[in-house]
Design a protein around this motif. Structure first.
Motif, PDB file in Angstrom:
ATOM      1  N   LEU A 229       7.744  -4.210  -5.117  1.00 28.50           N
ATOM      2  CA  LEU A 229       6.347  -3.260  -4.968  1.00 28.50           C
ATOM      3  C   LEU A 229       5.453  -3.322  -6.048  1.00 28.50           C
ATOM      4  N   SER A 230       5.968  -3.098  -7.227  1.00 32.09           N
ATOM      5  CA  SER A 230       5.122  -2.801  -8.255  1.00 32.09           C
ATOM      6  C   SER A 230       4.236  -4.187  -8.393  1.00 32.09           C
ATOM      7  N   GLU A 231       5.071  -5.288  -8.238  1.00 28.56           N
ATOM      8  CA  GLU A 231       4.431  -6.567  -8.526  1.00 28.56           C
ATOM      9  C   GLU A 231       2.836  -6.642  -7.739  1.00 28.56           C
ATOM     10  N   ARG A 232       3.241  -6.162  -6.431  1.00 27.29           N
ATOM     11  CA  ARG A 232       2.221  -6.065  -5.368  1.00 27.29           C
ATOM     12  C   ARG A 232       1.229  -5.038  -5.016  1.00 27.29           C
ATOM     13  N   ALA A 233       1.661  -3.972  -5.641  1.00 26.56           N
ATOM     14  CA  ALA A 233       0.987  -2.762  -5.102  1.00 26.56           C
ATOM     15  C   ALA A 233      -0.617  -2.855  -5.598  1.00 26.56           C
ATOM     16  N   GLU A 234      -0.964  -3.552  -6.659  1.00 21.63           N
ATOM     17  CA  GLU A 234      -2.254  -3.401  -6.968  1.00 21.63           C
ATOM     18  C   GLU A 234      -3.019  -4.443  -5.799  1.00 21.63           C
ATOM     19  N   ARG A 235      -2.378  -5.495  -5.568  1.00 20.70           N
ATOM     20  CA  ARG A 235      -3.135  -6.430  -4.483  1.00 20.70           C
ATOM     21  C   ARG A 235      -3.300  -5.544  -3.148  1.00 20.70           C
ATOM     22  N   TYR A 236      -2.090  -4.737  -2.710  1.00 18.69           N
ATOM     23  CA  TYR A 236      -2.425  -3.958  -1.671  1.00 18.69           C
ATOM     24  C   TYR A 236      -3.487  -3.043  -1.686  1.00 18.69           C
ATOM     25  N   ALA A 237      -3.570  -2.320  -2.894  1.00 16.24           N
ATOM     26  CA  ALA A 237      -4.668  -1.492  -3.021  1.00 16.24           C
ATOM     27  C   ALA A 237      -5.961  -2.069  -2.997  1.00 16.24           C
ATOM     28  N   GLY A 238      -6.025  -3.168  -3.815  1.00 15.00           N
ATOM     29  CA  GLY A 238      -7.213  -3.997  -3.842  1.00 15.00           C
ATOM     30  C   GLY A 238      -7.553  -4.247  -2.549  1.00 15.00           C
ATOM     31  N   ALA A 239      -6.778  -4.453  -1.510  1.00 16.98           N
ATOM     32  CA  ALA A 239      -7.220  -5.079  -0.318  1.00 16.98           C
ATOM     33  C   ALA A 239      -7.673  -4.100   0.663  1.00 16.98           C
ATOM     34  N   ALA A 240      -6.887  -2.944   0.527  1.00 18.53           N
ATOM     35  CA  ALA A 240      -6.919  -1.728   1.521  1.00 18.53           C
ATOM     36  C   ALA A 240      -8.377  -0.962   1.620  1.00 18.53           C
ATOM     37  N   ASP A 241      -8.658  -0.763   3.014  1.00 17.14           N
ATOM     38  CA  ASP A 241      -9.809  -0.032   3.334  1.00 17.14           C
ATOM     39  C   ASP A 241      -9.315   1.532   3.565  1.00 17.14           C
ATOM     40  N   PHE A 242      -8.027   1.373   3.932  1.00 17.39           N
ATOM     41  CA  PHE A 242      -7.407   2.847   4.327  1.00 17.39           C
ATOM     42  C   PHE A 242      -6.006   2.780   4.154  1.00 17.39           C
ATOM     43  N   GLU A 243      -5.490   3.619   3.363  1.00 19.54           N
ATOM     44  CA  GLU A 243      -3.798   3.806   3.103  1.00 19.54           C
ATOM     45  C   GLU A 243      -3.352   5.036   3.602  1.00 19.54           C
ATOM     46  N   ILE A 244      -2.194   4.625   4.225  1.00 19.16           N
ATOM     47  CA  ILE A 244      -1.467   5.722   4.762  1.00 19.16           C
ATOM     48  C   ILE A 244       0.105   5.843   4.002  1.00 19.16           C
ATOM     49  N   ASP A 245       0.479   6.919   3.907  1.00 21.00           N
ATOM     50  CA  ASP A 245       1.765   7.184   3.236  1.00 21.00           C
ATOM     51  C   ASP A 245       2.835   7.512   4.469  1.00 21.00           C
ATOM     52  N   THR A 246       3.543   6.493   4.899  1.00 18.98           N
ATOM     53  CA  THR A 246       4.392   6.456   5.987  1.00 18.98           C
ATOM     54  C   THR A 246       5.672   7.290   5.908  1.00 18.98           C
ATOM     55  N   ASP A 247       5.918   7.478   4.514  1.00 18.34           N
ATOM     56  CA  ASP A 247       7.424   8.057   4.407  1.00 18.34           C
ATOM     57  C   ASP A 247       7.932   9.011   5.668  1.00 18.34           C
ATOM     58  N   HIS A 248       7.078  10.074   5.664  1.00 17.92           N
ATOM     59  CA  HIS A 248       7.531  11.069   6.613  1.00 17.92           C
ATOM     60  C   HIS A 248       6.748  11.206   7.785  1.00 17.92           C
ATOM     61  N   LEU A 249       6.139  10.253   8.301  1.00 20.79           N
ATOM     62  CA  LEU A 249       5.531  10.308   9.478  1.00 20.79           C
ATOM     63  C   LEU A 249       6.091   9.511  10.575  1.00 20.79           C
ATOM     64  N   SER A 250       5.844  10.118  11.753  1.00 16.26           N
ATOM     65  CA  SER A 250       6.262   9.387  13.058  1.00 16.26           C
ATOM     66  C   SER A 250       5.302   8.192  13.511  1.00 16.26           C
ATOM     67  N   ILE A 251       5.676   7.326  14.240  1.00 15.54           N
ATOM     68  CA  ILE A 251       4.645   6.319  14.579  1.00 15.54           C
ATOM     69  C   ILE A 251       3.285   6.799  15.363  1.00 15.54           C
ATOM     70  N   GLU A 252       3.671   7.848  15.975  1.00 13.98           N
ATOM     71  CA  GLU A 252       2.415   8.663  16.693  1.00 13.98           C
ATOM     72  C   GLU A 252       1.540   9.361  15.633  1.00 13.98           C
ATOM     73  N   GLU A 253       2.100   9.869  14.386  1.00 16.66           N
ATOM     74  CA  GLU A 253       1.402  10.488  13.538  1.00 16.66           C
ATOM     75  C   GLU A 253       0.622   9.338  12.716  1.00 16.66           C
ATOM     76  N   ILE A 254       1.216   8.238  12.590  1.00 16.67           N
ATOM     77  CA  ILE A 254       0.423   7.216  11.624  1.00 16.67           C
ATOM     78  C   ILE A 254      -0.549   6.613  12.690  1.00 16.67           C
ATOM     79  N   GLY A 255      -0.328   6.357  14.191  1.00 18.92           N
ATOM     80  CA  GLY A 255      -1.396   5.845  14.855  1.00 18.92           C
ATOM     81  C   GLY A 255      -2.376   6.872  15.061  1.00 18.92           C
ATOM     82  N   GLN A 256      -2.249   8.235  14.668  1.00 18.40           N
ATOM     83  CA  GLN A 256      -3.375   9.282  15.185  1.00 18.40           C
ATOM     84  C   GLN A 256      -4.312   9.101  13.657  1.00 18.40           C
ATOM     85  N   GLN A 257      -3.827   8.826  12.636  1.00 23.98           N
ATOM     86  CA  GLN A 257      -4.427   8.738  11.322  1.00 23.98           C
ATOM     87  C   GLN A 257      -5.310   7.499  11.557  1.00 23.98           C
ATOM     88  N   ILE A 258      -4.834   6.381  12.138  1.00 22.26           N
ATOM     89  CA  ILE A 258      -5.858   5.089  12.252  1.00 22.26           C
ATOM     90  C   ILE A 258      -6.877   5.411  13.381  1.00 22.26           C
TER      91      ILE A 258
END
Ligand code: S3P
Length: 269
Positions: A229-258
């Motif tokens: 994860l640490s090796e890749r984090a920068e690449r994900y961050a550099g690519a992302a237009d939007f980030e979602i912390d999914t740890d405590h979210l249901s699929i519906e809640e993640i969908g709503q954020q999108i």
């Protein structure tokens, strides 16, 4: 109505009436589609929620209650489900004229969320790993075993290339898609990249009984995931237009954020 239909005795007579009904149906469908477009404009103007699944259920219930002859209730309901799907397709083509690209580490939930969003918004889904697996008639594990990772990465870039020129797709990518900058520039051409984030521990809990990930198969621990994860984090961050912390979210809640993200994109225009 039944009496009137019983009085028709010839095939030509019946067909003539069917043609008339079809013309009326087409005219009404056209009107319905125009009204749906109007609804989208008003929702955009007044910043109202884009997707309201309860409204669909209400329509279906009302339609089914209106049917006079019970024998046809199920058929009419089925036709209406299709009509509403088509209207949702129209809506999503209009509101999301770009791709929603899901990236994130293995186990972050990209494939499940992809399926969920595709159903919710009637947007076609392309799952890059599934596409490769189908194309090669092999599991991802087998592709890695037989041809090696660098071959897989070439195939992956090829699939990204073929997919990213299209629009209005949900594209669910393999976790390593960010490793090649070419993939990201291709995906960004017509897409917004959403990074589904999750902690190493969450990922470990989701993945520890899973043997479908060649890069983790023989080395699955929280610390190994954390390192990758640490090796890749920068690449994900550099690519992302939007980030979602999914740890405590249901699929519906993640969908709503999108969906909120999509609404915000429309406001920015
Ligand atoms: C990989 C992730 C996998 C798959 C392959 C490599 C990676 O996809 O593409 O095993 O490098 O992170 P998922 O993220 O869908 O598991």
């Amino acid at each position: 109505m039944q009496k009137e239909i019983q009085q028709i005795t010839t095939l030509e007579g019946a067909r003539e009436q069917i043609d008339k009904v079809d013309s009326a149906v087409v005219e009404l469908l056209e009107k319905r589609l125009r009204l749906v477009e109007r609804v989208i404009d008003i929702k955009k103007r007044d910043q109202l929620p884009i997707y309201q699944p309860h409204r669909e259920l209400e329509i279906l219930e009302r339609i089914t209650n209106r049917v006079e002859n019970d024998t046809y209730a199920q058929t009419i309901k089925e036709i209406y489900i299709e009509i509403m799907k088509s209207c949702k397709r129209l809506q999503s083509r209009y509101l999301v004229p770009y791709n929603i690209v899901l990236v994130g580490f293995m186990g972050a939930g990209k494939s499940s969320l992809g399926k969920y969003l595709s159903g919710l918004m009637e947007m076609p889904l392309v799952d890059i790993d599934e596409l490769l697996s189908e194309r090669m008639k092999m599991s991802i594990n087998q592709i890695f075993d037989v041809y090696g990772e660098s071959f897989f990465r070439k195939m992956e870039t090829h699939a990204v290339y073929e997919t990213s020129y299209r629009k209005n797709l949900i594209i669910s990518c393999g976790g390593g898609v960010v490793l090649n900058p070419e993939n990201i520039s291709l995906l960004k051409q017509n897409g917004k990249i959403i990074w589904l984030k999750a902690d190493a521990e969450t990922l470990y809990n989701r993945l520890h009984t899973d043997e479908t990930r060649p890069l983790l198969k023989n080395n699955l621990s929280v610390s190994h995931i954390d390192n990758l994860l640490s090796e890749r984090a920068e690449r994900y961050a550099g690519a992302a237009d939007f980030e979602i912390d999914t740890d405590h979210l249901s699929i519906e809640e993640i969908g709503q954020q999108i969906i909120d993200f999509i609404a915000a994109q429309n406001l920015e225009k």
